[in-house]
Structure formats: structure tokens, C-alpha cells
Design a protein around this motif. Structure first.
Motif, PDB file in Angstrom:
ATOM      1  N   LEU A 107       7.146 -10.844   8.582  1.00 36.62           N
ATOM      2  CA  LEU A 107       8.473 -10.699   9.184  1.00 36.62           C
ATOM      3  C   LEU A 107       9.526 -11.494   8.416  1.00 36.62           C
ATOM      4  N   VAL A 108       9.182 -12.719   8.051  1.00 34.40           N
ATOM      5  CA  VAL A 108      10.135 -13.571   7.319  1.00 34.40           C
ATOM      6  C   VAL A 108      10.441 -12.965   5.950  1.00 34.40           C
ATOM      7  N   THR A 109       9.412 -12.528   5.248  1.00 33.08           N
ATOM      8  CA  THR A 109       9.613 -11.931   3.924  1.00 33.08           C
ATOM      9  C   THR A 109      10.444 -10.665   4.010  1.00 33.08           C
ATOM     10  N   SER A 110      10.152  -9.832   5.003  1.00 31.79           N
ATOM     11  CA  SER A 110      10.896  -8.590   5.173  1.00 31.79           C
ATOM     12  C   SER A 110      12.368  -8.860   5.471  1.00 31.79           C
ATOM     13  N   ALA A 111      12.622  -9.897   6.265  1.00 26.24           N
ATOM     14  CA  ALA A 111      14.009 -10.240   6.596  1.00 26.24           C
ATOM     15  C   ALA A 111      14.793 -10.684   5.363  1.00 26.24           C
ATOM     16  N   VAL A 112      14.087 -11.243   4.384  1.00 28.23           N
ATOM     17  CA  VAL A 112      14.744 -11.708   3.157  1.00 28.23           C
ATOM     18  C   VAL A 112      14.910 -10.572   2.149  1.00 28.23           C
ATOM     19  N   THR A 113      13.844  -9.803   1.960  1.00 30.77           N
ATOM     20  CA  THR A 113      13.863  -8.786   0.900  1.00 30.77           C
ATOM     21  C   THR A 113      14.628  -7.523   1.277  1.00 30.77           C
ATOM     22  N   SER A 114      14.588  -7.138   2.536  1.00 27.74           N
ATOM     23  CA  SER A 114      15.201  -5.868   2.942  1.00 27.74           C
ATOM     24  C   SER A 114      16.692  -5.789   2.623  1.00 27.74           C
ATOM     25  N   PRO A 115      17.513  -6.806   2.981  1.00 23.85           N
ATOM     26  CA  PRO A 115      18.946  -6.713   2.645  1.00 23.85           C
ATOM     27  C   PRO A 115      19.198  -6.668   1.136  1.00 23.85           C
ATOM     28  N   ILE A 116      18.381  -7.391   0.380  1.00 26.00           N
ATOM     29  CA  ILE A 116      18.561  -7.414  -1.082  1.00 26.00           C
ATOM     30  C   ILE A 116      18.278  -6.041  -1.675  1.00 26.00           C
ATOM     31  N   ILE A 117      17.169  -5.460  -1.270  1.00 32.01           N
ATOM     32  CA  ILE A 117      16.787  -4.155  -1.804  1.00 32.01           C
ATOM     33  C   ILE A 117      17.753  -3.073  -1.347  1.00 32.01           C
ATOM     34  N   ASP A 118      18.222  -3.180  -0.112  1.00 34.13           N
ATOM     35  CA  ASP A 118      19.183  -2.192   0.393  1.00 34.13           C
ATOM     36  C   ASP A 118      20.499  -2.273  -0.370  1.00 34.13           C
ATOM     37  N   ARG A 119      20.905  -3.479  -0.728  1.00 31.72           N
ATOM     38  CA  ARG A 119      22.164  -3.634  -1.462  1.00 31.72           C
ATOM     39  C   ARG A 119      22.043  -3.131  -2.894  1.00 31.72           C
ATOM     40  N   THR A 120      20.892  -3.368  -3.512  1.00 30.29           N
ATOM     41  CA  THR A 120      20.701  -2.951  -4.910  1.00 30.29           C
ATOM     42  C   THR A 120      20.189  -1.517  -5.032  1.00 30.29           C
ATOM     43  N   LYS A 121      19.741  -0.948  -3.898  1.00 30.55           N
ATOM     44  CA  LYS A 121      19.197   0.423  -3.874  1.00 30.55           C
ATOM     45  C   LYS A 121      17.973   0.569  -4.790  1.00 30.55           C
ATOM     46  N   SER A 122      17.231  -0.486  -4.942  1.00 40.51           N
ATOM     47  CA  SER A 122      16.051  -0.454  -5.826  1.00 40.51           C
ATOM     48  C   SER A 122      14.788  -0.133  -5.022  1.00 40.51           C
ATOM     49  N   TYR A 123      14.870   0.899  -4.214  1.00 41.96           N
ATOM     50  CA  TYR A 123      13.753   1.249  -3.329  1.00 41.96           C
ATOM     51  C   TYR A 123      12.501   1.644  -4.113  1.00 41.96           C
ATOM     52  N   LEU A 124      12.666   2.506  -5.095  1.00 38.25           N
ATOM     53  CA  LEU A 124      11.512   3.036  -5.806  1.00 38.25           C
ATOM     54  C   LEU A 124      10.760   1.945  -6.562  1.00 38.25           C
ATOM     55  N   ILE A 125      11.505   1.059  -7.203  1.00 37.69           N
ATOM     56  CA  ILE A 125      10.860  -0.053  -7.928  1.00 37.69           C
ATOM     57  C   ILE A 125      10.100  -0.949  -6.955  1.00 37.69           C
ATOM     58  N   ALA A 126      10.723  -1.232  -5.812  1.00 37.18           N
ATOM     59  CA  ALA A 126      10.074  -2.086  -4.817  1.00 37.18           C
ATOM     60  C   ALA A 126       8.797  -1.446  -4.287  1.00 37.18           C
ATOM     61  N   ILE A 127       8.829  -0.134  -4.066  1.00 35.72           N
ATOM     62  CA  ILE A 127       7.638   0.569  -3.591  1.00 35.72           C
ATOM     63  C   ILE A 127       6.516   0.469  -4.617  1.00 35.72           C
ATOM     64  N   LYS A 128       6.860   0.680  -5.890  1.00 39.10           N
ATOM     65  CA  LYS A 128       5.837   0.647  -6.939  1.00 39.10           C
ATOM     66  C   LYS A 128       5.298  -0.758  -7.179  1.00 39.10           C
ATOM     67  N   ILE A 129       6.013  -1.781  -6.719  1.00 30.95           N
ATOM     68  CA  ILE A 129       5.517  -3.157  -6.823  1.00 30.95           C
ATOM     69  C   ILE A 129       4.647  -3.511  -5.619  1.00 30.95           C
ATOM     70  N   CYS A 130       5.113  -3.138  -4.433  1.00 31.80           N
ATOM     71  CA  CYS A 130       4.410  -3.515  -3.202  1.00 31.80           C
ATOM     72  C   CYS A 130       3.064  -2.819  -3.054  1.00 31.80           C
ATOM     73  N   VAL A 131       3.005  -1.546  -3.406  1.00 32.49           N
ATOM     74  CA  VAL A 131       1.778  -0.774  -3.181  1.00 32.49           C
ATOM     75  C   VAL A 131       0.568  -1.367  -3.913  1.00 32.49           C
ATOM     76  N   PRO A 132       0.654  -1.660  -5.216  1.00 28.29           N
ATOM     77  CA  PRO A 132      -0.512  -2.271  -5.875  1.00 28.29           C
ATOM     78  C   PRO A 132      -0.877  -3.640  -5.311  1.00 28.29           C
ATOM     79  N   ILE A 133       0.131  -4.412  -4.901  1.00 31.46           N
ATOM     80  CA  ILE A 133      -0.150  -5.731  -4.324  1.00 31.46           C
ATOM     81  C   ILE A 133      -0.945  -5.582  -3.034  1.00 31.46           C
ATOM     82  N   ILE A 134      -0.553  -4.628  -2.193  1.00 37.62           N
ATOM     83  CA  ILE A 134      -1.265  -4.391  -0.938  1.00 37.62           C
ATOM     84  C   ILE A 134      -2.708  -3.990  -1.217  1.00 37.62           C
ATOM     85  N   ALA A 135      -2.889  -3.071  -2.161  1.00 42.42           N
ATOM     86  CA  ALA A 135      -4.246  -2.608  -2.485  1.00 42.42           C
ATOM     87  C   ALA A 135      -5.110  -3.753  -3.007  1.00 42.42           C
ATOM     88  N   ILE A 136      -4.541  -4.597  -3.861  1.00 43.48           N
ATOM     89  CA  ILE A 136      -5.292  -5.736  -4.405  1.00 43.48           C
ATOM     90  C   ILE A 136      -5.666  -6.712  -3.294  1.00 43.48           C
TER      91      ILE A 136
END
Length: 224
Positions: free
Chosen positions: A46-75
Motif C-alpha cells: 500500500l505504501v509503495t503504491s501510494a508513492v509510485t502511482s502518482p509518479i507513473i500517472d504524471r509521467t504516463k510511463s505505464y508500459l515501462i512500469a508494467i514490464k518492470i513489475c511483472v518480472p519482479i513479481i514472478a521472481i
């Protein structure tokens, strides 16, 4: 390519958060230690999401964030397969914290990105489909994981200090890991092989075009 991994990861998250006690206790972890692990999974997320969500929404870097988060989750799911066997609380806590941070960060990113690329489809349509799929798979994963539990008491009283004590859920963790890994290529392939148009943010483009039309209609005066 986005909805399927999203539904899988929501389902897996529901499964691991629901079964955290049954996963850790056969290895002599206490209920309090398992509960703290579950709390870290959610609170850090929850804390991480509260920090990262506004940043990603402002930069519109959704696709890059998805491609970073998915491998981390799998690992994280892969690493957690052997974490209880260490019988040290540090490994589960660290992995669960990273898993929670990446999972909770992924949720708003995916939902917002789906709204962008499916515009003008109503946002509630995409979010409802994804959440329904995730909750349905979560129930299925919990049932399957419970069926894969080894026989014997799983409260730690029968712990024989081996890698597979009675009541262990190693097979369930392997099951979750396989599912987490098998969907990784789907989001990583987004926009590849000449499919850039498929990941175009249509809502942003529509807002930009509307602003340009208003600008022209106002004779070059910026409308407030």
C-alpha cells in the motif's frame, strides 16, 4: 496480453495472502510471525503504491512500469518457493515485502493503462472484467493449493526439520511459481513486432486532439 497476467497475479496474490499461515507454520514459524509476514505483504504494498502511482500517472510511463513489475513479481514467487525451508524469518519477510510492493504497484498501473488503450470503452468495463477474473482465479488457486498440501499436521508440531516436513505446501508453491512465470512473456511482448499501435494511449491522444480543436476554435487563444 495485459488482462490475463493481471487476473493471474491478482489470483496468486489472493492465494498466497490467504494461505500464508499454512505455508509457514509447518516449518515451525509461529502464527504471529506468519501474520506479520502477511501484514508486510499488504502494508508495504500500500505504501509503495501510494508513492509510485502518482509518479507513473504524471509521467504516463505505464508500459515501462508494467514490464518492470511483472518480472519482479514472478521472481518473488520463484524465490518464495524455498523461503520457508530456510527456517529464518528474514527470507520470507524480505520476499513478501518486495512481492507486496510490486504487486500493489502493478494494480493501479494496469487498470489505468487498460483505460488508456481501450478508450472509448467505459472504464468500468475493463476494471470489472479484470477484477472478476482475478477473484475467480484466486478462489480456484486456493482450492488447488490446499489440495496440494502434504499430509500431516501443518501447525509445526510435527516439524522434523527436513525440507519437506509434514503438512508442507511445497507443491502448492511450485504450482504458484509455474503460473507466475508462464504469463511473464505476455506483457513483455506488448508493443513488440510492429504492434506499437496496439499500445497507443488513445485517451491521451483524444484529450490532446480535443484541446487542439478548442484552441483552433478560439482563434488561437488557450481556453481555460
Amino acid at each position: 496480453m495485459i488482462a490475463i497476467p493481471y487476473a493471474f497475479y491478482v489470483g496468486l496474490f489472493n492465494s498466497i495472502s490467504s494461505l500464508i499461515n499454512q505455508i509457514l507454520q509447518p516449518y515451525s514459524f509461529t502464527e504471529d510471525e506468519a501474520g506479520i509476514g502477511g501484514a508486510l505483504l499488504i502494508v508495504v504494498g500500500l505504501v509503495t503504491s501510494a508513492v509510485t502511482s502518482p509518479i507513473i500517472d504524471r509521467t504516463k510511463s505505464y508500459l515501462i512500469a508494467i514490464k518492470i513489475c511483472v518480472p519482479i513479481i514472478a521472481i518473488c514467487y520463484l524465490a518464495f518457493t524455498w523461503a520457508p525451508q530456510t527456517r529464518t524469518i528474514v527470507a520470507p519477510y524480505v520476499i513478501l515485502s518486495i512481492l507486496g510492493a510490486s504487486s500493489f504497484s502493478l494494480v493501479p498501473i494496469v487498470l489505468e493503462y487498460l483505460i488508456e488503450i481501450t478508450h472509448p470503452v467505459a472504464p468500468e468495463v475493463t476494471s470489472t472484467i479484470c477484477w472478476t477474473g482475478g477473484q475467480l482465479l484466486g478462489g480456484i488457486f486456493i482450492i488447488v493449493s490446499d489440495a496440494l498440501r502434504a499430509s500431516g499436521a501443518n501447525d509445526g508440531t510435527a516439524d522434523d526439520h527436513t525440507d519437506r516436513p509434514p503438512g508442507n505446501m511445497y507443491n502448492a508453491l511450485v504450482f504458484q511459481t509455474v503460473l507466475a512465470l508462464v504469463v511473464v512473456p505476455l506483457p513483455l511482448a506488448l508493443g513488440c513486432c510492429g504492434r506499437q499501435k496496439g499500445v497507443r494511449m488513445r485517451r491521451v491522444d483524444a484529450d490532446r486532439e480535443a484541446a487542439e480543436r478548442r484552441y483552433i476554435a478560439n482563434g488561437g487563444v488557450v481556453a481555460v
